[in-house]
Design a protein around this motif. Structure first.
Motif, mmCIF file in Angstrom:
data_model
loop_
_atom_site.group_PDB
_atom_site.id
_atom_site.type_symbol
_atom_site.label_atom_id
_atom_site.label_comp_id
_atom_site.label_asym_id
_atom_site.label_seq_id
_atom_site.Cartn_x
_atom_site.Cartn_y
_atom_site.Cartn_z
ATOM 1 N N THR A 145 -34.463 46.974 -29.734
ATOM 2 C CA THR A 145 -34.403 45.609 -30.266
ATOM 3 C C THR A 145 -35.635 45.252 -31.079
ATOM 4 O O THR A 145 -35.707 44.163 -31.634
ATOM 5 N N ALA A 146 -36.600 46.155 -31.161
ATOM 6 C CA ALA A 146 -37.814 45.945 -31.964
ATOM 7 C C ALA A 146 -38.026 47.168 -32.839
ATOM 8 O O ALA A 146 -37.522 48.264 -32.534
ATOM 9 N N PRO A 147 -38.732 47.053 -33.937
ATOM 10 C CA PRO A 147 -38.987 48.216 -34.799
ATOM 11 C C PRO A 147 -39.728 49.324 -34.055
ATOM 12 O O PRO A 147 -40.596 49.056 -33.212
ATOM 13 N N LEU A 148 -39.390 50.562 -34.374
ATOM 14 C CA LEU A 148 -40.057 51.689 -33.716
ATOM 15 C C LEU A 148 -41.534 51.769 -34.078
ATOM 16 O O LEU A 148 -42.321 52.352 -33.327
ATOM 17 N N ALA A 149 -41.925 51.200 -35.201
ATOM 18 C CA ALA A 149 -43.348 51.162 -35.547
ATOM 19 C C ALA A 149 -44.137 50.415 -34.478
ATOM 20 O O ALA A 149 -45.318 50.702 -34.245
ATOM 21 N N GLU A 150 -43.499 49.467 -33.805
ATOM 22 C CA GLU A 150 -44.132 48.727 -32.707
ATOM 23 C C GLU A 150 -43.974 49.447 -31.374
ATOM 24 O O GLU A 150 -44.899 49.482 -30.558
ATOM 25 N N LEU A 151 -42.788 50.031 -31.140
ATOM 26 C CA LEU A 151 -42.494 50.607 -29.834
ATOM 27 C C LEU A 151 -43.066 52.001 -29.638
ATOM 28 O O LEU A 151 -43.559 52.334 -28.559
ATOM 29 N N MET A 152 -42.994 52.837 -30.660
ATOM 30 C CA MET A 152 -43.348 54.244 -30.489
ATOM 31 C C MET A 152 -44.774 54.439 -29.971
ATOM 32 O O MET A 152 -44.995 55.248 -29.044
ATOM 33 N N PRO A 153 -45.795 53.745 -30.517
ATOM 34 C CA PRO A 153 -47.151 53.971 -30.009
ATOM 35 C C PRO A 153 -47.323 53.629 -28.532
ATOM 36 O O PRO A 153 -48.231 54.163 -27.871
ATOM 37 N N LYS A 154 -46.455 52.774 -27.975
ATOM 38 C CA LYS A 154 -46.555 52.410 -26.563
ATOM 39 C C LYS A 154 -46.114 53.551 -25.652
ATOM 40 O O LYS A 154 -46.536 53.634 -24.502
ATOM 41 N N PHE A 155 -45.235 54.400 -26.163
ATOM 42 C CA PHE A 155 -44.654 55.452 -25.329
ATOM 43 C C PHE A 155 -45.003 56.862 -25.782
ATOM 44 O O PHE A 155 -44.779 57.820 -25.047
ATOM 45 N N LEU A 156 -45.530 56.996 -26.998
ATOM 46 C CA LEU A 156 -45.904 58.301 -27.529
ATOM 47 C C LEU A 156 -47.350 58.221 -27.993
ATOM 48 O O LEU A 156 -47.639 57.887 -29.148
ATOM 49 N N PRO A 157 -48.297 58.494 -27.111
ATOM 50 C CA PRO A 157 -49.712 58.346 -27.447
ATOM 51 C C PRO A 157 -50.105 59.126 -28.690
ATOM 52 O O PRO A 157 -49.713 60.279 -28.868
ATOM 53 N N GLY A 158 -50.856 58.463 -29.545
ATOM 54 C CA GLY A 158 -51.328 59.107 -30.764
ATOM 55 C C GLY A 158 -50.393 59.017 -31.942
ATOM 56 O O GLY A 158 -50.664 59.602 -33.000
ATOM 57 N N SER A 159 -49.283 58.270 -31.790
ATOM 58 C CA SER A 159 -48.281 58.234 -32.853
ATOM 59 C C SER A 159 -48.393 57.009 -33.754
ATOM 60 O O SER A 159 -47.519 56.783 -34.588
ATOM 61 N N GLU A 160 -49.454 56.222 -33.610
ATOM 62 C CA GLU A 160 -49.557 54.977 -34.379
ATOM 63 C C GLU A 160 -49.391 55.220 -35.873
ATOM 64 O O GLU A 160 -48.551 54.579 -36.538
ATOM 65 N N ALA A 161 -50.167 56.105 -36.442
ATOM 66 C CA ALA A 161 -50.093 56.354 -37.883
ATOM 67 C C ALA A 161 -48.791 57.041 -38.263
ATOM 68 O O ALA A 161 -48.178 56.723 -39.291
ATOM 69 N N LEU A 162 -48.339 57.986 -37.440
ATOM 70 C CA LEU A 162 -47.115 58.722 -37.745
ATOM 71 C C LEU A 162 -45.895 57.821 -37.786
ATOM 72 O O LEU A 162 -44.986 58.011 -38.607
ATOM 73 N N SER A 163 -45.834 56.841 -36.890
ATOM 74 C CA SER A 163 -44.648 55.995 -36.786
ATOM 75 C C SER A 163 -44.756 54.695 -37.576
ATOM 76 O O SER A 163 -43.839 53.873 -37.536
ATOM 77 N N ALA A 164 -45.826 54.522 -38.310
ATOM 78 C CA ALA A 164 -46.040 53.263 -39.028
ATOM 79 C C ALA A 164 -44.930 52.953 -40.028
ATOM 80 O O ALA A 164 -44.655 51.790 -40.335
ATOM 81 N N GLY A 165 -44.282 53.989 -40.544
ATOM 82 C CA GLY A 165 -43.221 53.772 -41.521
ATOM 83 C C GLY A 165 -41.867 53.463 -40.918
ATOM 84 O O GLY A 165 -40.912 53.168 -41.650
ATOM 85 N N LEU A 166 -41.755 53.514 -39.584
ATOM 86 C CA LEU A 166 -40.470 53.251 -38.930
ATOM 87 C C LEU A 166 -40.293 51.752 -38.718
ATOM 88 O O LEU A 166 -40.265 51.248 -37.601
ATOM 89 N N THR A 167 -40.183 51.036 -39.806
ATOM 90 C CA THR A 167 -40.066 49.582 -39.772
ATOM 91 C C THR A 167 -38.598 49.168 -39.792
ATOM 92 O O THR A 167 -37.701 49.977 -40.042
ATOM 93 N N GLY A 168 -38.358 47.889 -39.536
ATOM 94 C CA GLY A 168 -36.990 47.376 -39.557
ATOM 95 C C GLY A 168 -36.119 48.091 -38.540
ATOM 96 O O GLY A 168 -36.480 48.222 -37.378
ATOM 97 N N LEU A 169 -34.968 48.593 -38.996
ATOM 98 C CA LEU A 169 -34.027 49.269 -38.113
ATOM 99 C C LEU A 169 -34.173 50.788 -38.132
ATOM 100 O O LEU A 169 -33.390 51.495 -37.516
ATOM 101 N N SER A 170 -35.195 51.298 -38.825
ATOM 102 C CA SER A 170 -35.308 52.742 -39.056
ATOM 103 C C SER A 170 -35.332 53.535 -37.747
ATOM 104 O O SER A 170 -36.112 53.231 -36.842
#
Length: 319
Positions: free
Chosen positions: A248-273
């Protein structure tokens, strides 16, 4: 109209694949150790109960059916649901038995199911991909017997494709977390949670990187793949997933919470991506999934998920 031999036709994915192919006008032979109740079997589908690991059984059944295509789905479908040696031995032997038998019979088109887990996410020792979204070029790094068995299934079709040249067409596909039609109505998913619960608590979908696919979209993909196999390179592998993430939230927000070190990698997963790209299937086959959780989830369950998220159900994180 083609005659299609489907292994694992009684499973969560198999039932929808069999129904979808039958609805598309194909003759379908469904083979599994367990039978679907006759009243639930789509009209015109031939059902066989068999152990495909029994010596000669795959060759006997495929030879008798004389199909135009074989789709191999049969496997132990859940990681760690059996001892590791049992999962590895069962899945690899099934893939080789079915693919080799279909090749020996001379079936023109042979497809096997793989899994996104071949990439290695969820590894206890840690895992980060080179980039997001993940696609067929992302390096495979399986860390358990299930993922390894699925990678070997892919390599099996590639081996036979190399040996057979253009005489027989082969392909593999990696279906994301499969949602069957009854699960949109509230039935539990294969992990035991409802979809409303998975949406309300991101920790439940995080282990699969929030991927999913409607089983009926997989059936549509396979129908299209079989029609296009002669026009694409032999032995290809495809990701098959929804066009959005199960979140229900963009993966750019969720991924770093569950996959440590992924902040920069997942930054492009905005919207519904989503985390997994289906661009290859779109470009080579012209396939597009038709269903998302926003359109398919029963309205009352969608409301339930929204209520749980608002109440803080989505705030949980894995340690």
């Amino acid at each position: 109209m083609s005659r299609i031999f489907v292994t694992g036709g009684s499973g969560r994915l198999g039932r929808s694949v069999v129904a979808g192919l039958a609805q598309a006008g194909h003759e379908v032979v469904s083979v599994d150790r367990d039978a679907v109740p006759a009243e639930l079997l789509p009209a015109g589908v031939v059902q066989e109960t068999a152990d495909l690991l029994a010596p000669g059984e795959a060759l006997r059944l495929i030879g008798a059916a004389k199909p135009d295509a074989v789709i191999h789905l049969a496997a132990i479908a859940v990681p760690f649901s059996a001892p590791e040696d049992v999962i590895f031995g069962t899945n690899t032997r099934l893939a080789f038995a079915v693919i080799s038998a279909a090749t020996e019979v001379g079936v023109p088109k042979i497809v096997t199911a793989s899994s996104p887990t071949v990439l290695g996410y969820g590894c206890p020792a840690g895992w980060l991909p080179p980039s997001f979204p993940l696609d067929e070029r992302t390096p495979a790094k399986p860390w358990n017997a299930y993922a390894l068995s699925k990678l070997i299934a892919e390599q099996t079709v590639q081996m036979f494709a190399a040996a057979q040249g253009e005489r027989i067409r082969y392909a593999a596909f990696r279906p994301c977390f499969v949602i069957s039609p009854e699960e949109w109505e509230g039935a539990p998913t294969q992990q035991g949670h409802t979809l409303a619960e998975r949406l309300a608590d991101p920790a439940l979908s995080a282990p699969a990187l929030f991927n999913y696919v409607d089983a009926r979209d997989v059936a549509d993909f396979l129908d299209l793949l079989l029609r296009k196999m002669e026009d694409i390179p032999n032995g290809e592998t495809f990701f098959v997933g929804a066009a959005d993430a199960l979140a229900t939230a963009p993966l750019a927000e969720l991924m770093p919470k569950f996959l440590p070190g992924s902040e920069a990698l997942s930054a492009g997963l905005t919207g519904l991506s989503p985390a997994f790209s289906i661009a290859k299937a779109q470009e080579l086959l012209g396939w597009q999934p038709k269903r998302t959780w926003r359109t398919e989830l029963k309205p009352t369950l969608n409301d339930e998920a929204s209520t749980l998220v608002t109440a803080g159900g989505g705030a949980k994180e894995t340690s």
